[in-house]
Write an enzyme that holds these catalytic residues in place. Structure first.
Site, PDB file in Angstrom:
ATOM      1  N   HIS A  12      20.176  -8.356 -54.469  1.00 57.06           N
ATOM      2  CA  HIS A  12      19.600  -9.479 -55.225  1.00 57.06           C
ATOM      3  C   HIS A  12      19.788 -10.848 -54.577  1.00 57.06           C
ATOM      4  CE1 HIS A  12      23.799  -9.778 -56.252  1.00 57.06           C
ATOM      5  NE2 HIS A  12      23.587 -10.914 -56.882  1.00 57.06           N
ATOM      6  N   LEU A  15      16.390 -11.890 -49.033  1.00 59.81           N
ATOM      7  CA  LEU A  15      15.038 -12.471 -49.051  1.00 59.81           C
ATOM      8  C   LEU A  15      14.194 -11.831 -50.153  1.00 59.81           C
ATOM      9  CD1 LEU A  15      12.645 -14.036 -47.558  1.00 59.81           C
ATOM     10  CD2 LEU A  15      12.350 -11.953 -46.215  1.00 59.81           C
ATOM     11  N   GLY A  17      15.135  -9.292 -52.525  1.00 56.07           N
ATOM     12  CA  GLY A  17      15.789  -9.100 -53.822  1.00 56.07           C
ATOM     13  C   GLY A  17      15.804 -10.381 -54.639  1.00 56.07           C
ATOM     14  N   THR A 109       6.032  -1.734 -43.048  1.00 57.94           N
ATOM     15  CA  THR A 109       4.889  -1.253 -42.250  1.00 57.94           C
ATOM     16  C   THR A 109       5.288  -0.841 -40.839  1.00 57.94           C
ATOM     17  OG1 THR A 109       4.378  -3.549 -41.749  1.00 57.94           O
ATOM     18  CG2 THR A 109       3.113  -2.516 -43.514  1.00 57.94           C
ATOM     19  N   TYR A 137      15.486   2.662 -37.688  1.00 53.82           N
ATOM     20  CA  TYR A 137      15.199   2.103 -39.018  1.00 53.82           C
ATOM     21  C   TYR A 137      14.039   2.867 -39.649  1.00 53.82           C
ATOM     22  CZ  TYR A 137      13.605  -1.759 -42.116  1.00 53.82           C
ATOM     23  OH  TYR A 137      13.198  -2.554 -43.171  1.00 53.82           O
ATOM     24  N   PRO A 164       5.774  -2.890 -47.649  1.00 53.09           N
ATOM     25  CA  PRO A 164       5.436  -4.291 -47.393  1.00 53.09           C
ATOM     26  C   PRO A 164       5.293  -4.590 -45.900  1.00 53.09           C
ATOM     27  CG  PRO A 164       7.546  -4.058 -48.569  1.00 53.09           C
ATOM     28  CD  PRO A 164       7.175  -2.723 -48.038  1.00 53.09           C
ATOM     29  N   LEU A 167       7.634 -10.151 -43.982  1.00 56.93           N
ATOM     30  CA  LEU A 167       7.810 -11.098 -45.090  1.00 56.93           C
ATOM     31  C   LEU A 167       8.553 -12.342 -44.618  1.00 56.93           C
ATOM     32  CD1 LEU A 167       9.027  -8.357 -47.570  1.00 56.93           C
ATOM     33  CD2 LEU A 167       6.722  -9.303 -47.419  1.00 56.93           C
ATOM     34  N   ARG A 210       0.529  -9.685 -35.862  1.00 60.09           N
ATOM     35  CA  ARG A 210       1.343  -9.405 -37.047  1.00 60.09           C
ATOM     36  C   ARG A 210       0.658 -10.000 -38.279  1.00 60.09           C
ATOM     37  NH1 ARG A 210       3.445  -6.732 -33.813  1.00 60.09           N
ATOM     38  NH2 ARG A 210       5.642  -6.474 -33.271  1.00 60.09           N
TER      39      ARG A 210
HETATM   40  N1  LIG Z   1      12.160  -8.933 -44.338  1.00 63.94           N
HETATM   41  C1  LIG Z   1      11.011  -8.291 -44.098  1.00 63.94           C
HETATM   42  O1  LIG Z   1      10.140  -8.802 -43.354  1.00 63.94           O
HETATM   43  C2  LIG Z   1      10.761  -6.965 -44.734  1.00 63.94           C
HETATM   44  C3  LIG Z   1      11.676  -6.351 -45.565  1.00 63.94           C
HETATM   45  N2  LIG Z   1      11.384  -5.122 -46.116  1.00 63.94           N
HETATM   46  C4  LIG Z   1      12.353  -4.411 -46.943  1.00 63.94           C
HETATM   47  O2  LIG Z   1      12.832  -5.200 -48.007  1.00 63.94           O
HETATM   48  C5  LIG Z   1      14.185  -4.844 -48.314  1.00 63.94           C
HETATM   49  C6  LIG Z   1      15.038  -6.099 -48.339  1.00 63.94           C
HETATM   50  O3  LIG Z   1      14.941  -6.764 -47.099  1.00 63.94           O
HETATM   51  P1  LIG Z   1      15.336  -8.304 -46.946  1.00 63.94           P
HETATM   52  O4  LIG Z   1      15.423  -8.937 -48.270  1.00 63.94           O
HETATM   53  O5  LIG Z   1      14.449  -8.856 -45.915  1.00 63.94           O
HETATM   54  O6  LIG Z   1      16.789  -8.184 -46.323  1.00 63.94           O
HETATM   55  P2  LIG Z   1      18.031  -9.200 -46.438  1.00 63.94           P
HETATM   56  O7  LIG Z   1      18.856  -8.937 -45.244  1.00 63.94           O
HETATM   57  O8  LIG Z   1      17.566 -10.571 -46.730  1.00 63.94           O
HETATM   58  O9  LIG Z   1      18.791  -8.664 -47.730  1.00 63.94           O
HETATM   59  C7  LIG Z   1      19.380  -7.412 -47.734  1.00 63.94           C
HETATM   60  C8  LIG Z   1      20.307  -7.317 -48.914  1.00 63.94           C
HETATM   61  O10 LIG Z   1      20.933  -6.046 -48.864  1.00 63.94           O
HETATM   62  C9  LIG Z   1      22.292  -6.194 -49.193  1.00 63.94           C
HETATM   63  N3  LIG Z   1      23.045  -5.139 -48.517  1.00 63.94           N
HETATM   64  C10 LIG Z   1      22.962  -4.779 -47.205  1.00 63.94           C
HETATM   65  N4  LIG Z   1      23.809  -3.757 -46.960  1.00 63.94           N
HETATM   66  C11 LIG Z   1      24.428  -3.463 -48.145  1.00 63.94           C
HETATM   67  C12 LIG Z   1      25.414  -2.533 -48.539  1.00 63.94           C
HETATM   68  N5  LIG Z   1      25.928  -1.653 -47.667  1.00 63.94           N
HETATM   69  N6  LIG Z   1      25.808  -2.531 -49.820  1.00 63.94           N
HETATM   70  C13 LIG Z   1      25.312  -3.422 -50.699  1.00 63.94           C
HETATM   71  N7  LIG Z   1      24.369  -4.317 -50.400  1.00 63.94           N
HETATM   72  C14 LIG Z   1      23.938  -4.357 -49.125  1.00 63.94           C
HETATM   73  C15 LIG Z   1      22.707  -7.575 -48.775  1.00 63.94           C
HETATM   74  O11 LIG Z   1      23.732  -7.994 -49.646  1.00 63.94           O
HETATM   75  P3  LIG Z   1      24.598  -9.359 -49.474  1.00 63.94           P
HETATM   76  O12 LIG Z   1      23.621 -10.475 -49.676  1.00 63.94           O
HETATM   77  O13 LIG Z   1      25.609  -9.321 -50.537  1.00 63.94           O
HETATM   78  O14 LIG Z   1      25.133  -9.307 -48.082  1.00 63.94           O
HETATM   79  C16 LIG Z   1      21.405  -8.357 -48.957  1.00 63.94           C
HETATM   80  O15 LIG Z   1      21.361  -8.959 -50.225  1.00 63.94           O
HETATM   81  C17 LIG Z   1      14.617  -3.828 -47.269  1.00 63.94           C
HETATM   82  O16 LIG Z   1      14.513  -2.548 -47.794  1.00 63.94           O
HETATM   83  C18 LIG Z   1      13.593  -4.019 -46.166  1.00 63.94           C
HETATM   84  O17 LIG Z   1      13.381  -2.838 -45.455  1.00 63.94           O
HETATM   85  C19 LIG Z   1      10.184  -4.511 -45.879  1.00 63.94           C
HETATM   86  C20 LIG Z   1       9.255  -5.082 -45.077  1.00 63.94           C
HETATM   87  C21 LIG Z   1       9.462  -6.342 -44.419  1.00 63.94           C
HETATM   88  C1  LIG Z   2       9.351  -6.430 -40.525  1.00 64.53           C
HETATM   89  C2  LIG Z   2       9.628  -5.642 -39.266  1.00 64.53           C
HETATM   90  O1  LIG Z   2      10.264  -6.454 -38.299  1.00 64.53           O
HETATM   91  C3  LIG Z   2      10.584  -5.841 -37.064  1.00 64.53           C
HETATM   92  O2  LIG Z   2       9.439  -5.715 -36.297  1.00 64.53           O
HETATM   93  P1  LIG Z   2       8.719  -6.905 -35.579  1.00 64.53           P
HETATM   94  O3  LIG Z   2       7.566  -7.334 -36.391  1.00 64.53           O
HETATM   95  O4  LIG Z   2       8.412  -6.499 -34.187  1.00 64.53           O
HETATM   96  O5  LIG Z   2       9.890  -7.997 -35.570  1.00 64.53           O
HETATM   97  P2  LIG Z   2      10.102  -9.526 -35.346  1.00 64.53           P
HETATM   98  O6  LIG Z   2       9.679 -10.303 -36.516  1.00 64.53           O
HETATM   99  O7  LIG Z   2      11.512  -9.677 -34.917  1.00 64.53           O
HETATM  100  O8  LIG Z   2       9.148  -9.893 -34.090  1.00 64.53           O
HETATM  101  C4  LIG Z   2       7.758  -9.989 -34.170  1.00 64.53           C
HETATM  102  C5  LIG Z   2       7.186 -10.439 -32.847  1.00 64.53           C
HETATM  103  O9  LIG Z   2       7.579 -11.793 -32.619  1.00 64.53           O
HETATM  104  C6  LIG Z   2       8.066 -11.931 -31.289  1.00 64.53           C
HETATM  105  N1  LIG Z   2       8.967 -13.086 -31.206  1.00 64.53           N
HETATM  106  C7  LIG Z   2       8.718 -14.224 -30.507  1.00 64.53           C
HETATM  107  N2  LIG Z   2       9.754 -15.048 -30.569  1.00 64.53           N
HETATM  108  C8  LIG Z   2      10.679 -14.456 -31.378  1.00 64.53           C
HETATM  109  C9  LIG Z   2      11.961 -14.865 -31.795  1.00 64.53           C
HETATM  110  O10 LIG Z   2      12.467 -15.938 -31.470  1.00 64.53           O
HETATM  111  N3  LIG Z   2      12.624 -13.990 -32.641  1.00 64.53           N
HETATM  112  C10 LIG Z   2      12.074 -12.786 -33.044  1.00 64.53           C
HETATM  113  N4  LIG Z   2      12.777 -12.006 -33.872  1.00 64.53           N
HETATM  114  N5  LIG Z   2      10.861 -12.379 -32.601  1.00 64.53           N
HETATM  115  C11 LIG Z   2      10.170 -13.206 -31.774  1.00 64.53           C
HETATM  116  C12 LIG Z   2       8.688 -10.592 -31.000  1.00 64.53           C
HETATM  117  O11 LIG Z   2       8.860 -10.376 -29.613  1.00 64.53           O
HETATM  118  C13 LIG Z   2       7.650  -9.658 -31.637  1.00 64.53           C
HETATM  119  O12 LIG Z   2       6.569  -9.474 -30.754  1.00 64.53           O
HETATM  120  C14 LIG Z   2      11.099  -4.445 -37.091  1.00 64.53           C
HETATM  121  O13 LIG Z   2      12.185  -4.381 -36.218  1.00 64.53           O
HETATM  122  C15 LIG Z   2      11.222  -3.837 -38.400  1.00 64.53           C
HETATM  123  O14 LIG Z   2      12.553  -3.730 -38.745  1.00 64.53           O
HETATM  124  C16 LIG Z   2      10.500  -4.469 -39.539  1.00 64.53           C
HETATM  125  O15 LIG Z   2      10.610  -4.030 -40.667  1.00 64.53           O
END
Ligand SMILES: NC(=O)C1=CN([C@@H]2O[C@H](COP(=O)(O)OP(=O)(O)OC[C@H]3O[C@@H](n4cnc5c(N)ncnc54)[C@H](OP(=O)(O)O)[C@@H]3O)[C@@H](O)[C@H]2O)C=CC1
Ligand SMILES: C[C@H]1O[C@H](OP(=O)(O)OP(=O)(O)OC[C@H]2O[C@@H](n3cnc4c(=O)[nH]c(N)nc43)[C@H](O)[C@@H]2O)[C@@H](O)[C@@H](O)C1=O
Length: 313
Positions: A12, A15, A17, A109, A137, A164, A167, A210
């Site tokens: 929660h 990002l 949650g 995705t 992953y 999703p 994000l 992307r």
């Molecule tokens: N970010 C993105 O672009 C995308 C995210 N998702 C999915 O959305 C979901 C959330 O991602 P996002 O919000 O970005 O990730 P964040 O890293 O922002 O948040 C992850 C959360 O998970 C908690 N957490 C991690 N490990 C544990 C553990 N072992 N026990 C309890 N809590 C844990 C953390 O808790 P705490 O804050 O207390 O450390 C944190 O609140 C994931 O399933 C991810 O795959 C899907 C597509 C894209």
């Molecule tokens: C959501 C998705 O996110 C991950 O996939 P991804 O989309 O490849 O991840 P990304 O956001 O880190 O990068 C997107 C693109 O952007 C370029 N890029 C440029 N400059 C920076 C830079 O400064 N940082 C990062 N991180 N990337 C960069 C980078 O080289 C790539 O071409 C998965 O691992 C997977 O776990 C998943 O769920």
């Protein structure tokens, strides 16, 4: 779902949650609970069981996971596989044992095949080899999606999944080694602007495509699915629109107001060349995104300036 249901949002403070909590509360759900990682380590089976035994949630959103950008995924595959599989197995099975009436599991995705047809339809899952940089992953997340399907088939549990796209928004991870591209660009351009740096280094070639969805839209879609969807197949959540990483860089650079140059570090990986969701299913169900990229980037940058203290990172 009833407005008084006890809804456990795992993760929660993250990002996703935190956005789901905001959305549920705005819609009048009054009994939303969460636990930090410190309070409840979801990789620990005994602790997870104790929590479910004590709290007996009605609804669970599993937004806790080990999450990171391309570099984090590429350099720590064992951790990504182990922690995510543990969290999922513990939470999904407890949702069954403690008779949770609805579970939403989140895929991503990036777990579709690297060369999936574009835009990617839901049935492209498990039809080809994965992208190497996030294979661990992806394997874990695919197992989670499939587990929800198996519990539904065997026990009739109402466990649904969504997929999703990339994000961004409030409470994103701004650690440059582990973050996704959007928060990395926001931080890099902002730091370069305030420190009068002539160049900013970005990764890869800038050519990958992307799709980006503002996290409050994504949360709205999740709550919409909790309220309206019971199907076995996961549902894509995205905008159906894509940009190159170079175009994204130009958009973020403009929003931040940085006037220097971009240097592309081609030693860093590009990752998958393209991953655009086919969002027909979600649109037919009745949900469409609202926030377009430029507006979302402006919101995200504003949040970053107000909430992130880069001097302390
Ligand atoms: N970010 C993105 O672009 C995308 C995210 N998702 C999915 O959305 C979901 C959330 O991602 P996002 O919000 O970005 O990730 P964040 O890293 O922002 O948040 C992850 C959360 O998970 C908690 N957490 C991690 N490990 C544990 C553990 N072992 N026990 C309890 N809590 C844990 C953390 O808790 P705490 O804050 O207390 O450390 C944190 O609140 C994931 O399933 C991810 O795959 C899907 C597509 C894209
Ligand atoms: C959501 C998705 O996110 C991950 O996939 P991804 O989309 O490849 O991840 P990304 O956001 O880190 O990068 C997107 C693109 O952007 C370029 N890029 C440029 N400059 C920076 C830079 O400064 N940082 C990062 N991180 N990337 C960069 C980078 O080289 C790539 O071409 C998965 O691992 C997977 O776990 C998943 O769920």
């Amino acid at each position: 779902m009833n407005k008084t249901d006890k809804i456990y949002v795992a993760g929660h403070r993250g990002l996703v949650g935190s956005a789901i909590v905001r959305n549920l509360e705005t819609k009048g759900y009054v009994n939303v609970i969460g636990r930090t990682h410190k309070e409840l380590d979801l990789t620990n089976q005994a602790m997870v069981r104790d929590f479910f035994e004590k709290e007996k949630p009605d609804v669970v959103v599993l937004a806790a996971a080990k999450v990171g950008g391309i570099n984090a995924n590429n350099t720590a595959p064992a951790d990504f596989a182990y922690e995510n599989m543990q969290i999922q197995c513990n939470v999904i099975d407890c949702c069954h044992k403690y008779k949770v009436k609805k579970l939403l599991f989140l895929g991503s995705t990036c777990i579709y095949p690297k060369m999936a047809p574009q835009p990617i339809p839901e049935d492209a899952l498990l039809t080809g080899p994965l992208e190497e940089t996030n294979e661990a992953y992806a394997i874990a997340k695919i197992a989670g999606l499939e587990m929800c399907k198996f519990y539904k088939r065997q026990y009739g549990d109402d466990f649904i999944s969504c997929m999703p796209t990339n994000l961004y928004g409030p409470y994103d991870n701004y650690d440059l080694e582990g973050s996704h591209v959007m928060p990395a660009m926001i931080r890099k351009f902002h730091e370069a602007k305030v420190n009068h740096m002539p160049t900013v280094e970005l990764w890869g070639t800038g050519t990958p495509l992307r799709e980006f969805l503002y996290v409050d839209d994504m949360a709205d879609a999740c709550v919409f699915l909790l309220e309206n969807y019971e199907g076995e197949q996961h549902v894509n959540i995205g905008t159906g629109k894509e940009v190159t990483i170079k175009e994204l860089a130009e958009t973020v650079q403009k929003a931040v107001g940085y006037e220097g140059k971009i240097v592309w570090n081609k030693a860093m990986p590009d990752g998958t060349p393209r991953k655009l969701t086919n969002v027909d299913k979600l649109h037919h169900l009745g949900w469409t995104h609202k926030v377009e990229l430029e507006e979302g980037v402006a919101f995200a940058y504003q949040w970053f300036k107000e909430n992130v203290d880069i001097a302390r990172m």
